[in-house]
Design an enzyme around this catalytic site. Sequence first.
Site, mmCIF file in Angstrom:
data_model
loop_
_atom_site.group_PDB
_atom_site.id
_atom_site.type_symbol
_atom_site.label_atom_id
_atom_site.label_comp_id
_atom_site.label_asym_id
_atom_site.label_seq_id
_atom_site.Cartn_x
_atom_site.Cartn_y
_atom_site.Cartn_z
ATOM 1 N N MET A 209 -5.343 11.758 -1.332
ATOM 2 C CA MET A 209 -4.499 10.831 -1.978
ATOM 3 C C MET A 209 -4.146 11.706 -3.556
ATOM 4 O O MET A 209 -5.343 11.629 -3.566
ATOM 5 C CB MET A 209 -3.554 9.842 -1.425
ATOM 6 C CG MET A 209 -3.533 9.767 -0.167
ATOM 7 S SD MET A 209 -1.593 10.010 0.564
ATOM 8 C CE MET A 209 -0.271 10.053 -0.529
ATOM 9 N N GLU B 136 5.815 12.589 0.881
ATOM 10 C CA GLU B 136 4.921 12.620 0.938
ATOM 11 C C GLU B 136 4.500 14.601 1.025
ATOM 12 O O GLU B 136 5.795 15.219 2.103
ATOM 13 C CB GLU B 136 4.317 12.358 1.582
ATOM 14 C CG GLU B 136 2.921 12.727 1.959
ATOM 15 C CD GLU B 136 1.606 12.183 3.120
ATOM 16 O OE1 GLU B 136 0.584 11.931 2.885
ATOM 17 O OE2 GLU B 136 2.891 11.387 3.372
ATOM 18 N N PHE C 124 0.726 -1.034 0.353
ATOM 19 C CA PHE C 124 0.146 -0.401 0.229
ATOM 20 C C PHE C 124 0.975 1.092 0.225
ATOM 21 O O PHE C 124 0.580 2.105 -0.612
ATOM 22 C CB PHE C 124 -0.873 -0.209 0.939
ATOM 23 C CG PHE C 124 -1.481 0.821 1.115
ATOM 24 C CD1 PHE C 124 -3.259 0.913 0.708
ATOM 25 C CD2 PHE C 124 -1.590 2.400 2.225
ATOM 26 C CE1 PHE C 124 -3.370 2.170 0.896
ATOM 27 C CE2 PHE C 124 -2.526 2.970 2.256
ATOM 28 C CZ PHE C 124 -3.928 3.033 1.557
ATOM 29 N N PHE C 125 2.321 1.416 0.889
ATOM 30 C CA PHE C 125 3.247 2.060 0.722
ATOM 31 C C PHE C 125 3.945 1.459 0.056
ATOM 32 O O PHE C 125 4.185 0.756 -0.539
ATOM 33 C CB PHE C 125 3.838 2.457 2.211
ATOM 34 C CG PHE C 125 1.841 3.161 2.723
ATOM 35 C CD1 PHE C 125 1.508 4.589 2.231
ATOM 36 C CD2 PHE C 125 1.705 2.844 4.155
ATOM 37 C CE1 PHE C 125 0.471 5.684 2.865
ATOM 38 C CE2 PHE C 125 1.101 3.547 4.497
ATOM 39 C CZ PHE C 125 0.029 4.432 4.460
ATOM 40 N N GLU D 259 -12.419 3.006 -1.533
ATOM 41 C CA GLU D 259 -11.783 2.565 -0.780
ATOM 42 C C GLU D 259 -11.842 2.556 0.917
ATOM 43 O O GLU D 259 -10.749 3.030 1.253
ATOM 44 C CB GLU D 259 -11.517 4.536 -0.774
ATOM 45 C CG GLU D 259 -11.458 4.694 -2.084
ATOM 46 C CD GLU D 259 -10.415 6.113 -2.408
ATOM 47 O OE1 GLU D 259 -10.517 6.919 -1.663
ATOM 48 O OE2 GLU D 259 -10.981 5.977 -3.630
#
Length: 187
Positions: free
Chosen positions: A84, A125, A15-16, A149
């Site tokens: 995001m 980020e 996911f990251f 989501e």
Amino acid sequence: MDYKILGKSRPYDGFFKMDTIRAEHDAFDGGAITVERECMERGDAVVVLLYDPDRDEVLLTEQFRIGPTARDDNPWLIEVVAGMLHPDEGPLECARRECVEEAGYEPKSLKPLGSYYVSPGGTSERIFLYMSEVDADQPVGKGGGLDSEHEDIRVFWVKREEALAMTRDGRINSSGPMLVLLLAFEF
């Protein structure tokens, strides 16, 4: 001052993403330093403060956040609209989309309040901060986030002064909401 990337790998891609970066950079004493650091890559984000000037109220959100669970803190955080950027999406497009998805409001005009790096020692980020006026009596949707989501967002309005008090007393304890409220109303 200059730097160069000597190598880069991605040991984790979930996911990251986690990159390991080896870099050489100029030092203030005239020499050079070589470092190897991990850098979490999650993309950029927006934070949007929606404000109804006639009512002198701001829209707040509340949702579950995984980070505070690592410290056994309350994971339901009071925030503002945020999200995001999608691939090939600019910050303004993202801000408009998130306002409708999370809050159910179409921003009249998005006023940029700045941008910042969340934690530049460990992540790339960057967050773009915006404010927009809206009419609280004119939603364009229900808000609450997207089921796809896995979002479950409570949306509510509070007086501007109450929101600022929430930043001071810790009820709002996340950097994006705190910063956008302070930039919009305190500076």
